[in-house]
Design an enzyme around this catalytic site. Structure first.
Site, PDB file in Angstrom:
ATOM      1  N   SER A 101      -1.363   7.621  -0.798  1.00 12.15           N
ATOM      2  CA  SER A 101      -1.803   6.398  -0.133  1.00 12.15           C
ATOM      3  C   SER A 101      -2.390   6.776   1.221  1.00 12.15           C
ATOM      4  O   SER A 101      -2.143   7.865   1.745  1.00 12.15           O
ATOM      5  CB  SER A 101      -0.647   5.406   0.033  1.00 12.15           C
ATOM      6  OG  SER A 101       0.257   5.863   1.006  1.00 12.15           O
ATOM      7  N   CYS A 102      -3.178   5.862   1.764  1.00 15.53           N
ATOM      8  CA  CYS A 102      -3.756   6.038   3.105  1.00 15.53           C
ATOM      9  C   CYS A 102      -3.857   4.653   3.726  1.00 15.53           C
ATOM     10  O   CYS A 102      -2.991   3.815   3.483  1.00 15.53           O
ATOM     11  CB  CYS A 102      -5.102   6.767   3.033  1.00 15.53           C
ATOM     12  SG  CYS A 102      -6.387   5.933   2.079  1.00 15.53           S
ATOM     13  N   LYS A 103      -4.889   4.359   4.472  1.00 16.02           N
ATOM     14  CA  LYS A 103      -5.016   3.034   5.079  1.00 16.02           C
ATOM     15  C   LYS A 103      -5.693   2.048   4.135  1.00 16.02           C
ATOM     16  O   LYS A 103      -5.198   0.949   3.916  1.00 16.02           O
ATOM     17  CB  LYS A 103      -5.795   3.116   6.394  1.00 16.02           C
ATOM     18  CG  LYS A 103      -5.929   1.780   7.094  1.00 16.02           C
ATOM     19  CD  LYS A 103      -6.649   1.913   8.421  1.00 16.02           C
ATOM     20  CE  LYS A 103      -6.746   0.559   9.096  1.00 16.02           C
ATOM     21  NZ  LYS A 103      -7.451   0.665  10.378  1.00 16.02           N
TER      22      LYS A 103
END
Length: 139
Positions: A101-103
């Site tokens: 996951s990231c932003k």
């Protein structure tokens, strides 16, 4: 001659990024429900590739490990003892399920590529990443 101009190029880039998701097999993408269930599955790794300052601004998804994208290759190449010492969990095996996951779901594509290049075979991405999580959790 530039037919598109800056605004047109931006639209083309956005469409190209959307296409990366539309033509992916579903089993290569984690859903919100699967990510929410990760705390019940310690055998699954949820790796957040955002920078630490981003996490300080927003918070993090429960049970996630923060390994910034620019450190990911180095981290996945650590020996088992060093990985556990730095990240508090045993190093994932090559067939361990890893969800990135990231932003907003862009850096996860690069993280997936890095992990697969290193031989990790059970890698999926959380397309909506933090933005999807925060919206669904009412944050």
């Amino acid at each position: 001659m530039d037919l598109l101009g800056p605004a047109g190029k931006s639209v083309v880039i956005q469409l190209a990024n959307q296409a990366k998701y539309r033509f992916r097999p579903l089993e290569t993408m984690a859903t919100y429900e699967q990510v929410k269930d990760v705390p019940n599955h310690p055998e699954i790794y949820l790796i957040d590739v955002r920078r630490p300052d981003e996490l300080q601004e927003t918070g993090s998804i429960p049970a996630s490990i923060n390994i910034p994208l620019d450190e990911l290759e180095r981290a996945l190449n650590l020996d088992s003892a060093s990985f556990k010492n730095k990240y508090g969990r045993p190093k994932p095996e090559k067939n361990t399920k890893i969800i990135f996951s990231c932003k907003s779901g862009n850096r996860v594509l690069e993280a997936e590529k890095i992990a697969k290049t290193l031989g990790f075979t059970n890698v999926v991405i959380y397309k909506g990443s933090w933005k999807d999580w925060a919206q669904r959790e009412g944050l």
